[in-house]
Design a protein around this motif. Structure first.
Motif, mmCIF file in Angstrom:
data_model
loop_
_atom_site.group_PDB
_atom_site.id
_atom_site.type_symbol
_atom_site.label_atom_id
_atom_site.label_comp_id
_atom_site.label_asym_id
_atom_site.label_seq_id
_atom_site.Cartn_x
_atom_site.Cartn_y
_atom_site.Cartn_z
ATOM 1 N N LEU A 61 0.728 15.554 4.376
ATOM 2 C CA LEU A 61 0.971 15.276 2.963
ATOM 3 C C LEU A 61 2.336 14.633 2.777
ATOM 4 C CD1 LEU A 61 -0.298 18.646 1.433
ATOM 5 C CD2 LEU A 61 -1.594 16.550 1.824
ATOM 6 N N ALA A 62 2.417 13.673 1.879
ATOM 7 C CA ALA A 62 3.684 13.026 1.563
ATOM 8 C C ALA A 62 4.498 13.937 0.648
ATOM 9 C CB ALA A 62 3.443 11.686 0.883
ATOM 10 N N GLY A 107 4.886 9.342 8.677
ATOM 11 C CA GLY A 107 6.078 9.507 7.852
ATOM 12 C C GLY A 107 5.945 8.658 6.595
ATOM 13 N N VAL A 108 6.926 8.793 5.699
ATOM 14 C CA VAL A 108 6.960 8.006 4.464
ATOM 15 C C VAL A 108 8.373 7.475 4.291
ATOM 16 C CG1 VAL A 108 6.756 8.061 1.961
ATOM 17 C CG2 VAL A 108 5.100 9.293 3.367
ATOM 18 N N GLU A 109 8.480 6.178 4.088
ATOM 19 C CA GLU A 109 9.779 5.538 3.879
ATOM 20 C C GLU A 109 10.051 5.448 2.382
ATOM 21 O OE1 GLU A 109 13.161 4.494 4.066
ATOM 22 O OE2 GLU A 109 12.283 4.398 6.080
ATOM 23 N N LYS A 137 7.385 12.934 10.834
ATOM 24 C CA LYS A 137 8.695 12.337 10.643
ATOM 25 C C LYS A 137 9.163 12.654 9.228
ATOM 26 C CE LYS A 137 9.034 10.672 14.760
ATOM 27 N NZ LYS A 137 10.040 11.219 15.717
ATOM 28 N N LYS A 138 9.977 11.794 8.641
ATOM 29 C CA LYS A 138 10.593 12.097 7.354
ATOM 30 C C LYS A 138 9.599 12.004 6.206
ATOM 31 C CE LYS A 138 12.418 7.379 6.954
ATOM 32 N NZ LYS A 138 13.630 6.573 6.778
ATOM 33 N N ASN A 139 9.824 12.895 5.232
ATOM 34 C CA ASN A 139 9.112 12.900 3.952
ATOM 35 C C ASN A 139 7.627 13.183 4.081
ATOM 36 O OD1 ASN A 139 11.507 12.225 2.444
ATOM 37 N ND2 ASN A 139 11.235 10.109 3.112
ATOM 38 N N VAL A 140 7.248 13.973 5.070
ATOM 39 C CA VAL A 140 5.866 14.431 5.182
ATOM 40 C C VAL A 140 5.875 15.902 5.594
ATOM 41 C CG1 VAL A 140 4.816 12.207 5.728
ATOM 42 C CG2 VAL A 140 5.730 13.611 7.579
ATOM 43 N N ARG A 141 4.782 16.575 5.309
ATOM 44 C CA ARG A 141 4.612 17.972 5.716
ATOM 45 C C ARG A 141 3.125 18.225 5.959
ATOM 46 N NH1 ARG A 141 2.353 21.253 1.904
ATOM 47 N NH2 ARG A 141 2.263 20.451 -0.239
ATOM 48 N N LEU A 142 2.852 19.362 6.582
ATOM 49 C CA LEU A 142 1.464 19.758 6.801
ATOM 50 C C LEU A 142 0.968 20.576 5.621
ATOM 51 C CD1 LEU A 142 1.324 20.780 10.570
ATOM 52 C CD2 LEU A 142 0.423 18.703 9.519
ATOM 53 N N SER A 143 -0.308 20.499 5.349
ATOM 54 C CA SER A 143 -0.910 21.328 4.311
ATOM 55 C C SER A 143 -0.924 22.782 4.773
ATOM 56 C CB SER A 143 -2.330 20.844 4.012
ATOM 57 O OG SER A 143 -3.121 20.885 5.197
ATOM 58 N N GLU A 144 -1.284 23.678 3.875
ATOM 59 C CA GLU A 144 -1.260 25.112 4.199
ATOM 60 C C GLU A 144 -2.164 25.436 5.382
ATOM 61 O OE1 GLU A 144 0.766 27.236 2.922
ATOM 62 O OE2 GLU A 144 1.639 25.797 1.528
ATOM 63 N N ASP A 145 -3.312 24.757 5.466
ATOM 64 C CA ASP A 145 -4.220 25.021 6.579
ATOM 65 C C ASP A 145 -3.885 24.198 7.814
ATOM 66 O OD1 ASP A 145 -4.940 22.514 5.747
ATOM 67 O OD2 ASP A 145 -6.942 23.063 5.069
ATOM 68 N N GLY A 146 -2.849 23.353 7.729
ATOM 69 C CA GLY A 146 -2.415 22.569 8.878
ATOM 70 C C GLY A 146 -3.325 21.419 9.244
ATOM 71 N N LEU A 147 -4.254 21.053 8.351
ATOM 72 C CA LEU A 147 -5.238 20.029 8.678
ATOM 73 C C LEU A 147 -4.934 18.677 8.047
ATOM 74 C CD1 LEU A 147 -8.535 22.110 8.390
ATOM 75 C CD2 LEU A 147 -7.181 21.603 10.429
ATOM 76 N N GLU A 148 -3.944 18.608 7.131
ATOM 77 C CA GLU A 148 -3.637 17.349 6.473
ATOM 78 C C GLU A 148 -2.141 17.079 6.523
ATOM 79 O OE1 GLU A 148 -7.125 16.603 3.136
ATOM 80 O OE2 GLU A 148 -5.228 17.482 2.509
ATOM 81 N N LYS A 162 0.858 -1.177 0.000
ATOM 82 C CA LYS A 162 0.000 0.000 0.000
ATOM 83 C C LYS A 162 0.897 1.231 0.000
ATOM 84 C CE LYS A 162 -3.566 -2.685 0.368
ATOM 85 N NZ LYS A 162 -4.460 -2.902 -0.779
ATOM 86 N N LEU A 163 1.001 1.890 -1.141
ATOM 87 C CA LEU A 163 1.946 2.985 -1.312
ATOM 88 C C LEU A 163 1.232 4.317 -1.413
ATOM 89 C CD1 LEU A 163 4.241 1.289 -3.970
ATOM 90 C CD2 LEU A 163 4.507 1.293 -1.493
ATOM 91 N N VAL A 164 2.002 5.381 -1.234
ATOM 92 C CA VAL A 164 1.496 6.741 -1.419
ATOM 93 C C VAL A 164 2.379 7.444 -2.439
ATOM 94 C CG1 VAL A 164 0.531 6.923 0.891
ATOM 95 C CG2 VAL A 164 2.889 7.604 0.511
ATOM 96 N N HIS A 165 1.774 8.373 -3.165
ATOM 97 C CA HIS A 165 2.544 9.162 -4.115
ATOM 98 C C HIS A 165 2.798 10.546 -3.540
ATOM 99 C CE1 HIS A 165 -1.196 11.274 -5.034
ATOM 100 N NE2 HIS A 165 -1.773 10.085 -5.182
ATOM 101 N N GLU A 166 3.678 11.282 -4.153
ATOM 102 C CA GLU A 166 4.027 12.615 -3.668
ATOM 103 C C GLU A 166 2.796 13.518 -3.695
ATOM 104 O OE1 GLU A 166 7.194 16.255 -4.646
ATOM 105 O OE2 GLU A 166 7.267 14.354 -5.744
ATOM 106 N N GLY A 167 2.575 14.202 -2.583
ATOM 107 C CA GLY A 167 1.426 15.086 -2.478
ATOM 108 C C GLY A 167 0.180 14.428 -1.938
ATOM 109 N N GLN A 168 0.188 13.099 -1.764
ATOM 110 C CA GLN A 168 -1.000 12.404 -1.276
ATOM 111 C C GLN A 168 -1.188 12.654 0.216
ATOM 112 O OE1 GLN A 168 -1.149 8.271 -2.325
ATOM 113 N NE2 GLN A 168 -2.799 7.800 -0.898
#
Length: 598
Positions: free
Chosen positions: A265-266, A281-283, A252-263, A211-217
């Motif tokens: 994102l990878a 996080g995302v490995e 953790k690594k390879n994630v960030r918060l959305s502009e509104d801080g509610l999501e 089960k993978l995620v893509h960038e921005g998901q």
């Protein structure tokens, strides 16, 4: 009932089996003569006091025939009073009402002739005149103000109080409780739900189970809490609601918060990680410390893949990064965009390194070949039209004649290129490219060349292909390499350099860069875009071994058997006898061969 003044009067004129009752007004009491059938009497203290032989009785007692009982009824003056009490932290107010009717409990003239007399069942209520305390509606309003009850007073309170019989409680005011706050909630967007599998559907055991995620998901989403609405108590004071509970994501690594801080994102594709309820996080790399078998399933991963075991039959590994396999592969398909290392054997199957470059390289090669032959065909046709031999022919006839005599493979090239475009997914393959190739196929095949518009439209196709070819760029990742220990019966396509430590058998190996085989290379075909270096090439008693490379590069072979075919550009060299230290290259336009007889 009869009134008496003398005790002797209660014994006259009544048979022994009758229990007469007499009222003695001066003492406000009833006298009861017990009949011969009565054996027990049960008092009713709430209605009055009962005396037997001068003693007060509150529980059941035994009597004899002719005993005289004295009953002093309790007189009630009547009252309507209340006590106001504020409850539930000010959210309600209650009136404890005491509403008693005036009067007393009397006895009938005679009592039933039964073994047990229960006064509670025999007493009769007699109304009297009100003499007690009776509060009115004005008193109620004054008490409410005195208690500070100004909010939520219920309509019809006075009527409710008046209807109380005896003692009871009446809710007279009801405050407004605060609306409860809604706590912030976390939604796991990656929570797996098992798909419904219909009975007729089959399970693909060879498919990837990752089960993978893509960038921005988005990995998770926070639903903000909602503050409650303040309430108000019966005194008109505001009651604040409790604050909604909130939480903060831990990144953790390879994630960030959305502009509104509610999501969450990878920021890179890979395998989603969840350390605890709030930590995400995302490995970017996938490590498997076992074999790739049916229990694991195939692997499709956007980053690097590291396998400590083998890759079993029928399974595949598709990676957007490097692939490193410590064991062997058997009838497996391995696709790695940035490099492949197999530390043991690659038996059968298919290995593709730098797939995007391989596809684009083939696309560019086929487009260039079609464009070159088409341009030459059009130029020769134009000369033929203007020559004495073509003056009596139409332009389309000249075109068809040139195709049939000089370029018989041109229609086939256009047809195969169209199939490749329709079956390949790449961002370079746009609709205008497909239309150009399809147009070329139409006017080069069958009766297409005889169309009056064939020559001018094919000329436009040639110009379009030239422009498209100029816009295609082949970006090869730096140090793109494929390393294998041993290869047998495999198909290998590499956009960079290929290295084999032991040997290759009956395999097709195509590399855009250099090819180096430190062991034997027997059977199959070697196609290189760079230099080729092989320790031992070919072998006796096997099918021909073919090596193809461009004239700008070199072939070096330590020992070469007979029955080997060398292709330098379009020049074919057949090796009929064994040689040592074979070296082939092009110099000053000629193919040079340096060798020692074996």
């Amino acid at each position: 009932m009869s009134e008496v003044t003398d005790m002797s009067d209660i014994t006259d004129n009544y048979p022994s089996n009758v229990c007469p009752v007499f009222w003695k007004p001066e003492d406000n009491k009833f006298l009861i003569r017990v009949g011969d059938s009565v054996k027990f009497v049960v008092p009713f203290p709430q209605g009055g006091m009962l005396y037997h032989k001068g003693e007060s009785q509150e529980t059941a007692f035994k009597v004899d025939d002719g005993d005289i009982l004295e009953f002093y009824p309790k007189f009630f003056q009547g009252e309507l009073t209340w006590e106001i009490e504020v409850r539930d932290q000010g959210l309600s107010a209650v009136a404890k009402v005491s509403h008693l009717e005036p009067g007393f409990y009397a006895l009938p003239e005679t009592l039933p002739d039964s073994i047990t007399l229960r006064l509670q069942d025999l007493l009769i209520w007699q109304d009297g005149k009100p003499q007690g305390i009776y509060w009115d509606q004005t008193k109620l309003q004054g008490d409410l103000l005195a208690q500070g009850i100004v909010y939520g007073v219920l309509p019809g309170v006075w009527q409710s109080i008046s209807k109380v019989q005896g003692r009871g409680e009446v809710v007279i005011a009801q405050g407004k409780p605060p609306t409860l706050s809604v706590d912030a909630r976390l939604i796991d967007l990656l929570e797996s739900k098992k798909p419904e599998v219909k009975e007729e559907q089959r399970v693909d055991y060879f498919a990837s189970k990752l089960k993978l995620v893509h960038e921005g998901q988005a990995l998770a989403r926070k639903i903000p809490g909602v503050p409650g609405v303040p309430g108000k108590n019966v005194r008109g004071q505001e009651i604040p609601p409790p604050r909604p509970k909130d939480f903060q994501f831990k990144l953790k690594k390879n994630v960030r918060l959305s502009e509104d801080g509610l999501e969450v994102l990878a920021t890179a594709p890979g395998l989603p990680l969840r350390m605890d309820e709030l930590t995400f996080g995302v490995e970017p790399a996938y490590v498997l410390n076992q074999d790739v078998d049916l229990a694991v399933g195939s692997i499709e991963f956007p980053g690097d893949v590291f396998i400590s075991g083998d890759v079993h039959d029928g399974l595949h590994i598709f990676s957007g990064g490097k692939v490193e396999i410590r064991g062997s592969t058997s009838r497996a398909e391995i696709r790695a965009e940035k490099g492949l290392f197999i530390y043991r054997n690659a038996l059968a199957g298919k290995l593709v390194v730098g797939a995007r470059y391989v596809v684009r390289s083939k696309l560019l090669h086929d487009l260039q070949a079609l464009h070159d032959d088409l341009l030459a065909c059009l130029m020769i046709t134009d000369d033929f039209v203007n020559s004495p031999h073509g003056r009596n022919l139409k332009a389309g006839q000249c075109l068809k004649l040139i195709i049939e005599r000089r370029f018989p493979d041109l229609p086939k090239m256009a047809n195969e290129l169209e199939k490749f475009l329709l079956s390949t997914k790449d961002e370079l393959i746009q609709q205008d490219l497909i239309i150009s190739v399809r147009t070329a196929k139409h006017f080069l095949s069958g009766l297409g060349p005889l169309d009056p518009q064939a020559l001018p439209l094919l000329g436009r196709v040639s110009q379009a292909l030239e422009q498209i070819i100029g816009n295609i760029t082949l970006d090869v990742p730096e140090k793109l390499e494929c390393h294998v220990d041993y290869v047998q019966g495999a198909l290998i396509e590499c956009a960079g350099n290929f290295f084999c430590r032991k040997g290759t058998y009956n395999s097709i190996i195509q590399a855009a860069g250099d090819i180096s085989i430190e062991g034997v290379c027997r059977g199959g075909r070697i196609i290189s875009g760079g230099n080729v270096e092989i320790k031992e090439l070919g072998g006796s008693g096997i099918t021909a071994t073919t090596v193809q490379f461009p004239g700008t590069k070199r072939l070096k072979v330590g020992y070469c058997y007979a029955n080997v075919v060398i292709v330098v550009d379009k020049e074919i060299i057949t090796i009929d006898e064994p040689y040592k230290s074979l070296e082939i290259y092009r110099e000053h336009g000629r193919v040079e061969i340096e060798r020692l007889k074996g």
